[in-house]
Design an enzyme around this catalytic site. Structure first.
Site, PDB file in Angstrom:
ATOM      1  N   LYS A  80       0.721  -1.358  -0.049  1.00 46.01           N
ATOM      2  CA  LYS A  80       0.060   0.171  -0.050  1.00 46.01           C
ATOM      3  C   LYS A  80       0.933   1.283   0.090  1.00 46.01           C
ATOM      4  O   LYS A  80       1.747   1.338   0.654  1.00 46.01           O
ATOM      5  CB  LYS A  80      -0.894  -0.133   1.124  1.00 46.01           C
ATOM      6  CG  LYS A  80      -1.760   1.050   1.306  1.00 46.01           C
ATOM      7  CD  LYS A  80      -2.922   0.840   2.580  1.00 46.01           C
ATOM      8  CE  LYS A  80      -4.062   1.712   2.622  1.00 46.01           C
ATOM      9  NZ  LYS A  80      -4.672   1.952   3.948  1.00 46.01           N
ATOM     10  N   SER A 155      -9.668   1.746   3.005  1.00 49.22           N
ATOM     11  CA  SER A 155      -8.903   2.474   2.109  1.00 49.22           C
ATOM     12  C   SER A 155      -8.016   1.670   1.283  1.00 49.22           C
ATOM     13  O   SER A 155      -7.013   2.002   0.411  1.00 49.22           O
ATOM     14  CB  SER A 155      -8.122   3.636   2.752  1.00 49.22           C
ATOM     15  OG  SER A 155      -7.114   3.291   3.742  1.00 49.22           O
ATOM     16  N   SER A 179      -9.662  -0.456   7.115  1.00 50.84           N
ATOM     17  CA  SER A 179      -9.090  -0.134   5.897  1.00 50.84           C
ATOM     18  C   SER A 179      -8.519  -1.453   5.389  1.00 50.84           C
ATOM     19  O   SER A 179      -8.088  -1.491   4.067  1.00 50.84           O
ATOM     20  CB  SER A 179      -8.253   0.877   5.700  1.00 50.84           C
ATOM     21  OG  SER A 179      -8.808   2.052   5.629  1.00 50.84           O
TER      22      SER A 179
HETATM   23  N1  GLN Z   1     -13.009   4.171   6.348  1.00 57.61           N
HETATM   24  C1  GLN Z   1     -12.580   4.779   7.494  1.00 57.61           C
HETATM   25  C2  GLN Z   1     -12.077   6.265   7.355  1.00 57.61           C
HETATM   26  O1  GLN Z   1     -12.451   6.701   6.312  1.00 57.61           O
HETATM   27  C3  GLN Z   1     -11.127   4.016   8.003  1.00 57.61           C
HETATM   28  C4  GLN Z   1      -9.927   4.159   7.231  1.00 57.61           C
HETATM   29  C5  GLN Z   1      -8.538   3.422   7.571  1.00 57.61           C
HETATM   30  O2  GLN Z   1      -8.830   2.406   8.066  1.00 57.61           O
HETATM   31  N2  GLN Z   1      -7.669   3.708   7.083  1.00 57.61           N
HETATM   32  O3  GLN Z   1     -11.364   6.844   8.220  1.00 57.61           O
END
Ligand code: GLN
Length: 487
Positions: A80, A155, A179
């Site tokens: 990532k 994400s 994420s």
């Molecule tokens: N969807 C969550 C957010 O927007 C989690 C994001 C993540 O785990 N990086 O913050």
């Protein structure tokens, strides 16, 4: 030769490499060919490091020839793009980082490389990991390999899509509020968010430092165990990494689950859950019962405060962490500034996307004097209550099971202009980050429209072994993890 349309599992790849069925170079080239065939549609990657991957594969073949048996030797991985890799761009899918290249490797990357991994490239994400669809990427969206009109989740959507589309053998993602687990669930792959402190955050670009964790995204639970053995453990470069014993996670895979207790949180099956998701998860729970596990209903009463708590605390931390992007130290600097303040302001205005700005504003607000007690401090108190909910629940069971997300993969643009709807869909994944406990998503079914659904398993702090045991036994009893989209 490896079938180019069928990247093997990590375990299979290691066995085949040892048996000289194909070389690391051949395996790497087959992944690169797969990218050539599908990347124009999936767009999982932001950078493909073709030449470097080939060099690393050749070096792996030399090590194999010398009889080296390192756990990731010759295994092509995707990383990532918020995890720093020396010599490759690390951009967090943000314009503000431009083509920033980190001068060092994240500890997880360093450990993977020492274990012999080949790095294929950097995968797409919501800018700075803020989002649930990968549509907030400042570069381009990624598409779900199961349905190109849908999002891969986020994400870590690029890593999930790359594993599902077989554009790599396995990947690393990061999870601040779901994420790893939510995109794993949307793309039908296995994803683990380790206990906070289990994996070093050194070299993971900070979003919300008290919540962020790096973890594996793989085709199987076995593969996740191998990857965790490599990346986990105390790191002197991260003072929040925990000095607790690192078991050999592969040893946990073949333990018996008979008599283990699985708690079903009542609050995770209430209004808002898609009936097809609910059915798939309920069937998965029946499978666990058929393996001899006992189910008990438990309550996580503060679940209703999780979304508010998470978005207050995560945004507060993000607003502080993102203050370092000032147009001086990294990446983008505006060309339109008459003085220093304008330089800061315009660099940030031009470099950050909408969602990142929204969160910086929210986070700055909840930390500002006069509002700190009402929001940030209250959020911290609510966090403690959410953590206690899990402590109480784990008095009655060994592991918890439920959905990852109330819905299957959304259509592209479906929720983009309604951030509140997007935040609400994080309801089942954010509490584990607030509590710091480990949680895993394993594929457990499909909707009628052939969209994958994931089962989320949760365990007490540093009990990843329980997740590996239950996840593996579930995969022995089912074959959802063996299903891949046709592209
Ligand atoms: N969807 C969550 C957010 O927007 C989690 C994001 C993540 O785990 N990086 O913050």
């Amino acid at each position: 030769m490896a079938d180019p349309t069928n990247a093997p599992t990590l375990l299979q790849a290691r066995e085949d490499l040892k048996n000289k069925k194909y070389s690391a170079l051949e395996l790497t080239e087959s992944c690169l060919r797969r990218m050539d065939a599908v990347e124009d549609r999936v767009q999982a990657y932001l950078h493909i490091s073709r030449e470097q991957a080939i060099e690393q594969a050749k070096a792996a073949d030399e090590r194999i020839a010398r009889g080296d048996d390192a756990p990731l030797l010759g295994v092509p991985l995707a990383i990532k793009d918020n995890i720093c890799t020396q010599g490759l761009p690390s951009t967090c899918a943000s314009k503000i980082l431009g083509q920033f290249k980190s001068p060092y490797n994240a500890t997880s990357v360093d450990r993977a490389l020492k274990a012999g991994a080949v790095i294929l490239g950097k995968t797409n994400l919501d800018e700075f990991a803020m989002g649930s669809t990968t549509e907030n990427s400042g570069i381009h969206p990624t598409r779900n390999p199961w349905d190109l009109e849908r999002v891969p989740g986020g994400s870590s959507g690029g890593s999930a899509a790359a594993v599902a589309a077989k554009e790599c053998v396995a990947a690393l993602g990061s999870d601040t509020g779901g994420s790893i687990r939510q995109p794993a669930s949307f793309c039908g792959v296995t994803g683990l968010k380790p206990t906070y402190g289990r994996v070093s955050r050194f070299g993971l670009v900070a979003f919300a430092s008290s919540l962020d964790q790096i973890g594996p995204m793989t085709q199987t639970v076995d593969d996740a165990a191998v990857l965790m053995n490599v990346i986990g453990g105390k790191d002197p470069l991260d003072s929040t990494s925990a000095d607790v014993p690192m078991p050999d996670f592969t040893q946990a895979l073949n333990r018996n689950v008979k008599g283990m207790k699985v708690g079903i949180p009542r609050e995770y099956f209430t209004e808002g859950i898609d009936p097809e998701v609910e059915t798939a998860v309920q069937n998965a729970i029946k499978t666990l019962q058929s393996l001899g596990m006992e189910t008990v209903e438990v309550s996580l009463p503060h679940t209703k405060y999780a979304v508010a708590t998470y978005y207050i605390l995560a945004c507060a931390e993000a607003s502080a962490n993102l203050s370092r992007y000032d147009g001086v130290k990294y990446g983008h600097r505006t060309e339109h500034a008459g003085n220093l303040m304008e330089m800061y302001e315009n660099s940030r205005e031009e470099g950050f996307g909408e969602e990142v700005k929204r969160r910086i504003i929210l986070g700055t607000f909840v930390l500002s004097s006069g509002y700190y007690d009402a929001y940030y401090l209250k959020g911290q108190k609510a966090r403690t209550l959410i953590k206690r909910d899990f402590e109480e629940a784990f008095k009655q069971c060994d592991v918890l099971a439920g959905p990852n997300c109330p819905l299957p993969a959304f259509k592209l643009n479906e929720k983009l202009d309604d951030p509140m709807q997007m935040y609400l869909a994080d309801i089942y994944t954010i509490s584990m980050n607030l509590a710091g406990i480990p949680a895993m998503s394993v594929p457990c079914g499909q909707t009628q429209g052939k969209l994958p659904v994931g089962l989320q398993l949760m365990a007490p702090h540093f009990q990843e072994e329980t997740l590996f045991t239950v996840g593996k036994q579930f995969q022995l009893a089912t074959d959802f993890h063996k299903q891949f989209p046709t592209l």
